[in-house]
Write an enzyme that holds these catalytic residues in place. Structure first.
Site, PDB file in Angstrom:
ATOM      1  N   HIS A  62     -24.466  -8.929 -23.654  1.00 20.68           N
ATOM      2  CA  HIS A  62     -23.731  -8.487 -22.451  1.00 20.68           C
ATOM      3  C   HIS A  62     -24.658  -7.615 -21.606  1.00 20.68           C
ATOM      4  O   HIS A  62     -24.778  -6.415 -21.841  1.00 20.68           O
ATOM      5  CB  HIS A  62     -22.491  -7.707 -22.879  1.00 20.68           C
ATOM      6  N   ASN A  96     -21.845 -12.097 -12.962  1.00 21.47           N
ATOM      7  CA  ASN A  96     -21.479 -11.514 -11.660  1.00 21.47           C
ATOM      8  C   ASN A  96     -22.710 -11.429 -10.753  1.00 21.47           C
ATOM      9  O   ASN A  96     -23.195 -10.373 -10.402  1.00 21.47           O
ATOM     10  CB  ASN A  96     -20.805 -10.145 -11.825  1.00 21.47           C
ATOM     11  N   HIS A 247     -15.836  -4.221 -24.114  1.00 25.41           N
ATOM     12  CA  HIS A 247     -15.533  -2.844 -23.701  1.00 25.41           C
ATOM     13  C   HIS A 247     -14.490  -2.138 -24.557  1.00 25.41           C
ATOM     14  O   HIS A 247     -13.583  -1.506 -24.030  1.00 25.41           O
ATOM     15  CB  HIS A 247     -15.045  -2.803 -22.243  1.00 25.41           C
ATOM     16  N   ASP A 320     -23.876  -3.752 -21.927  1.00 24.39           N
ATOM     17  CA  ASP A 320     -23.184  -3.681 -20.635  1.00 24.39           C
ATOM     18  C   ASP A 320     -24.087  -2.979 -19.611  1.00 24.39           C
ATOM     19  O   ASP A 320     -23.618  -2.282 -18.705  1.00 24.39           O
ATOM     20  CB  ASP A 320     -21.831  -2.971 -20.769  1.00 24.39           C
ATOM     21  N   HIS A 324     -27.202  -0.145 -11.385  1.00 22.24           N
ATOM     22  CA  HIS A 324     -26.936   0.184  -9.983  1.00 22.24           C
ATOM     23  C   HIS A 324     -27.965   1.192  -9.484  1.00 22.24           C
ATOM     24  O   HIS A 324     -28.468   2.025 -10.245  1.00 22.24           O
ATOM     25  CB  HIS A 324     -25.532   0.765  -9.835  1.00 22.24           C
TER      26      HIS A 324
END
Ligand SMILES: [Zn+2]
Length: 458
Positions: A62, A96, A247, A320, A324
């Site tokens: 992930h 994504n 998660h 995860d 950003h």
């Protein structure tokens, strides 16, 4: 005695079931033997691993590489370089991206790109958004599907364009089709209508900062996750699809997964480093604001999460990793909803877990099981996940005594920062081998783009 290509001598080989001091022999890309130390088997190349631990390469199922479409944050090369430095020899990209891999043509072009760009082995989690595409995508070498159980806003943010599936009927349809492929479906559980009510409540009181954002998602002991999890567990029960829950972050989620497993259901689960090393500490949230938020995990859940990791209710740790930019986090001080959610961790989750072994919360064998053996098993990577003859020589050399401070200077991810900066950890990665060859040593990534290969199930 036959001469081997490589002998790694005198290290402590750690598998999920135990450890032993041994020499690891490698021929070509595979491990060819584990023999008693000092056996003196001849080898063309020798690595002295005296005093080091040898772990199977981490399998991170992930990870947000953001390529194509968001390559100002990360790309397939920067992500896989960071992976090599973190001991990750197999990394799965999340869908994504733009365009997202939800149809055969888009997935095919991503696969082409990764063949040239990746430094370590990889796969791509296709989006199970379009029922007509599921069977075709499953035949292209992927190891699993991903569903974001969110209302689709059609915007880049907060939710990814074109990927949200919240409608229960569509979930039933998708699960039925995915079950026929035999692949697992990874679900980000989230109940949008409950979240809407919670958010409106906060916003009506003028609460929008990072604290409000943190508290809103944790409201009612994580009802936003647990209601959605109950829905997909029920759909799993009817369809028999292989459900992999992402998660994990509340005691209630652990209870739900434990109960499903006790019934023998085909359900597995994942936890991320932010849930136990970052978002679980309110002081860190105060200090870093949105830079610390994936999500806030109130301390009451912590014991259950570690219990779940130890007893196997939580099967694996995946990063995860969400790289950003600082500029995308900074607005969170005023408006938590304006900051991009998620935190980078790719280079550091291995060392953070190694460090956690010192306090006895977890053993080194648990770390191997959670980061390598179980992810390889769940996603069908039969050459990964263990140090034994016949497996790929994906090996991480760990110095268990090295004490060092995580710093932004160590970050290879394009985002350029880490929320773990300033933290002292004991246990560092000295070298990473991918299929018998160095990809990281002496503090440098030495693997080149194109070295990585698609790690397919079977
Ligand atoms: Zn994610």
């Amino acid at each position: 005695m036959a001469r081997h290509d490589l002998a790694i001598r005198g290290g402590t080989v750690v598998n999920a079931w135990g450890r032993q001091v041994a020499d690891v022999l490698v021929d070509g890309e595979r491990i060819s033997g584990i023999v008693d130390p000092g056996s003196g088997v001849p080898a063309t190349r020798v690595i002295d691993a005296d005093g080091l631990m040898i772990l199977p390469g981490l399998v991170d199922t992930h990870c947000h590489h953001r390529d194509p479409g968001f390559t100002h944050k990360e790309d397939a090369t920067t992500a896989t370089r960071a992976a090599a430095a973190g001991g990750v020899t197999t990394t799965f990209a999340m869908p994504n991206v733009s365009p997202p891999p939800k149809d055969a043509a888009t997935l095919a072009s991503m696969i082409e790109h990764y063949r040239e760009a990746a430094v370590v082995d990889w796969n791509i989690n296709a989006a199970a958004t379009d029922p007509d595409q599921i069977a075709t995508l499953a035949g292209m070498g992927i190891a699993g599907f991903k569903i974001y159980m969110v209302a689709d806003t059609g915007r880049d943010y907060p939710h990814m364009p074109g990927l949200g599936v919240h409608d229960h009927g569509r979930l039933l349809e998708i699960f039925t089709l995915v079950e026929r492929t035999g692949l697992p479906v990874m679900v980000h559980v989230h109940d949008q209508s409950i979240m809407d009510v919670i958010e409106q409540d906060y916003w009506s009181r003028g609460e929008r900062d990072y604290r409000a954002y943190a508290r809103a998602y944790a409201e009612h002991d994580g009802i936003v996750w647990e209601v959605a999890l109950a829905v997909v567990l029920r759909i799993q029960q009817s369809t028999g699809a292989r459900l992999h829950v992402l998660h994990m972050q509340t005691a209630g989620m652990v209870d739900q997964i434990r109960a499903a497993k006790a019934q023998g259901r085909d359900v597995t689960s994942e936890i991320n480093p932010w849930a136990v090393f970052l978002g679980n500490d309110w002081d860190t949230v105060e200090r870093l604001g949105s830079y610390a938020l994936s999500f806030w995990v109130p301390p009451k859940h912590e014991g259950s999460l570690w219990d779940g990791m130890r007893d196997g209710t939580i099967d694996l740790v995946a990063t995860d990793h969400a790289p950003h930019l600082a500029a995308e986090k900074e607005p969170g001080w005023e408006d938590g909803w304006a900051a991009h959610t998620g935190t980078p961790s790719l280079e550091f989750y291995g060392p953070l877990l190694l460090d956690a072994t010192r306090s006895g919360r977890i053993t080194l064998e648990d770390v191997v099981r959670l980061t390598s053996t179980r992810p390889a098993e769940i996603f069908g990577l039969s050459r990964k996940g263990r140090i034994e003859a016949g497996r790929d020589a994906d090996l991480v050399l760990v110095d268990p005594e090295r004490s060092w401070v995580i710093s932004n200077d160590h970050v290879l991810s394009k985002c350029g920062w880490t929320p773990y900066a300033g933290r002292r950890v004991v246990g560092g990665i000295d070298a990473t081998l991918l299929r018998g060859r160095m990809v990281y040593e002496h503090g440098e990534v030495v693997g080149m783009p194109g070295r990585g290969r698609m790690a397919t199930p079977g």
